[in-house]
Design a protein around this motif. Structure first.
Motif, short mmCIF file in Angstrom:
data_model
loop_
_atom_site.label_atom_id
_atom_site.label_comp_id
_atom_site.label_asym_id
_atom_site.label_seq_id
_atom_site.Cartn_x
_atom_site.Cartn_y
_atom_site.Cartn_z
N GLN A 62 0.83 -1.20 0.00
CA GLN A 62 0.00 0.00 0.00
C GLN A 62 0.88 1.26 0.00
O GLN A 62 0.60 2.22 -0.74
CB GLN A 62 -0.92 -0.02 1.23
CG GLN A 62 -2.08 0.92 1.17
CD GLN A 62 -3.04 0.69 2.32
OE1 GLN A 62 -2.66 0.22 3.39
NE2 GLN A 62 -4.31 1.01 2.10
N THR A 63 1.92 1.24 0.81
CA THR A 63 2.84 2.38 0.85
C THR A 63 3.54 2.59 -0.49
O THR A 63 3.70 3.73 -0.96
CB THR A 63 3.89 2.17 1.95
OG1 THR A 63 3.24 2.00 3.21
CG2 THR A 63 4.85 3.34 2.03
N GLU A 64 3.92 1.49 -1.12
CA GLU A 64 4.57 1.56 -2.43
C GLU A 64 3.64 2.17 -3.47
O GLU A 64 4.06 2.99 -4.30
CB GLU A 64 5.01 0.17 -2.86
CG GLU A 64 5.67 0.12 -4.23
CD GLU A 64 5.94 -1.30 -4.69
OE1 GLU A 64 6.16 -1.49 -5.90
OE2 GLU A 64 5.93 -2.21 -3.84
N CYS A 65 2.36 1.76 -3.44
CA CYS A 65 1.39 2.32 -4.40
C CYS A 65 1.20 3.81 -4.19
O CYS A 65 1.13 4.59 -5.16
CB CYS A 65 0.06 1.59 -4.26
SG CYS A 65 0.04 -0.10 -4.90
N GLU A 66 1.11 4.23 -2.94
CA GLU A 66 0.91 5.64 -2.64
C GLU A 66 2.10 6.49 -3.09
O GLU A 66 1.93 7.60 -3.60
CB GLU A 66 0.68 5.81 -1.15
CG GLU A 66 -0.65 5.21 -0.66
CD GLU A 66 -0.78 5.23 0.84
OE1 GLU A 66 0.22 5.60 1.51
OE2 GLU A 66 -1.85 4.86 1.35
N SER A 67 3.31 5.94 -2.95
CA SER A 67 4.50 6.70 -3.34
C SER A 67 4.65 6.79 -4.86
O SER A 67 5.30 7.71 -5.37
CB SER A 67 5.76 6.04 -2.75
OG SER A 67 5.93 4.73 -3.25
N ASP A 88 1.96 6.88 -6.92
CA ASP A 88 0.69 7.43 -7.41
C ASP A 88 -0.16 6.36 -8.12
O ASP A 88 -0.77 6.61 -9.15
CB ASP A 88 0.95 8.60 -8.36
CG ASP A 88 -0.30 9.46 -8.56
OD1 ASP A 88 -1.15 9.47 -7.65
OD2 ASP A 88 -0.43 10.08 -9.63
N ARG A 89 -0.18 5.13 -7.57
CA ARG A 89 -1.03 4.06 -8.08
C ARG A 89 -2.10 3.73 -7.06
O ARG A 89 -1.92 3.91 -5.85
CB ARG A 89 -0.20 2.80 -8.38
CG ARG A 89 0.75 2.97 -9.54
CD ARG A 89 1.43 1.66 -9.91
NE ARG A 89 2.34 1.19 -8.87
CZ ARG A 89 2.17 0.08 -8.16
NH1 ARG A 89 1.10 -0.68 -8.36
NH2 ARG A 89 3.06 -0.27 -7.26
N THR A 90 -3.23 3.23 -7.55
CA THR A 90 -4.32 2.85 -6.67
C THR A 90 -4.12 1.43 -6.16
O THR A 90 -4.06 0.49 -6.97
CB THR A 90 -5.68 2.93 -7.40
OG1 THR A 90 -5.87 4.24 -7.91
CG2 THR A 90 -6.83 2.58 -6.46
N PRO A 91 -3.99 1.23 -4.85
CA PRO A 91 -3.79 -0.14 -4.34
C PRO A 91 -5.09 -0.94 -4.40
O PRO A 91 -6.19 -0.39 -4.33
CB PRO A 91 -3.36 0.09 -2.89
CG PRO A 91 -3.99 1.40 -2.51
CD PRO A 91 -3.99 2.24 -3.78
#
Length: 249
Positions: free
Chosen positions: A111-116, A118-121
């Motif tokens: 989830q953190t990787e997606c937020e960094s 700019d992807r929707t988890p």
């Protein structure tokens, strides 16, 4: 041109300008031909994950970290076919964590990787919830029961809409080919013990809707004509029946 029934029972037409029509027998074959090689080639690079496909539904089963990487790889390669995975319509389900208020650390890292980036988890499912796998509900008993009750309510609504049809033959075929198979789509893969009660209730709704449409009321159960009609209804669909469950013994 495709003819459809609206929710109020009225007919409407949708013009098709590309591809095949919804329900066309070639549609599924052409879709599978286009998808099989792409998904197969991609999943060969992720041997720890099993991909199950039905129509446009894809289910990935395996260790969470591997499954998430496979999902990202599929998302990228499907863009070549102008297909897009919808993260908001997808779910991550971990049976060991279905009662936990918090997901495992590997999901939190994802989830953190997606937020960094700019992807929707893909949302995580917990707290007694489950997921639909290729169309049927999978998860705790409460989730499965809730999903089956929703399907039953949807069928009841469809039966009420069909009552507005003024052609008896059209009513029969729509009842036979559409409404009668909705629940079966949700039942496949589930144990009969979990679905028998709902299936019998839906069978009763379909049988009663048929009687009310054709006769304006329910026929007496002990009437010979009623018994003969019910025998026909209980025949398998290839034999012209509705495939209703046999009476309980």
């Amino acid at each position: 041109c495709l003819s459809m029934l609206d929710t109020d029972g009225s007919a409407c037409e949708v013009t098709c300008s590309a591809g095949v029509q919804q329900g066309d027998v070639q549609g599924g074959i052409l879709f599978n031909i286009a998808l099989h090689s792409v998904v197969g080639t991609t999943m060969a690079q992720h041997p720890e994950v099993m991909a199950s496909l039905f129509a446009d539904n894809i289910s990935l089963t395996g260790p969470l970290s591997h499954a998430l990487r496979a999902a990202q790889a599929l998302e990228a390669v499907l863009l070549e076919l102008n297909l897009k995975l919808n993260p908001t319509d997808s779910r991550v389900y971990i049976p060991e964590y279905h009662t936990s208020p918090h997901p495992p650390q590997v999901y939190a890292d994802y989830q953190t990787e997606c937020e960094s980036s700019d992807r929707t988890p893909i949302p995580w499912v917990g707290q007694g919830e489950g997921i639909p796998i290729l169309g049927f509900p999978f998860g705790p008993a409460e989730y499965v029961n809730k999903a089956l009750l929703k399907t039953q309510a949807d069928i009841k609504h469809e039966l009420e809409c069909l009552h507005h049809l003024d052609d008896g033959l059209v009513h029969f075929h729509v009842l036979h080919l559409c409404t009668n198979h909705v629940l079966r789509y949700s039942l496949r893969g589930l144990f009969p013990e979990a679905t028998r009660a709902t299936a019998r209730q839906v069978d009763t709704m379909i049988w009663e809707a048929f009687q009310r449409y054709n006769f304006g009321e329910l026929m007496p159960e002990d009437d010979n004509a009623t018994k003969d009609a019910l025998l026909q209804f209980r025949l398998p669909t290839p034999q012209g029946g509705f495939g209703l469950a046999p009476p309980e013994r």
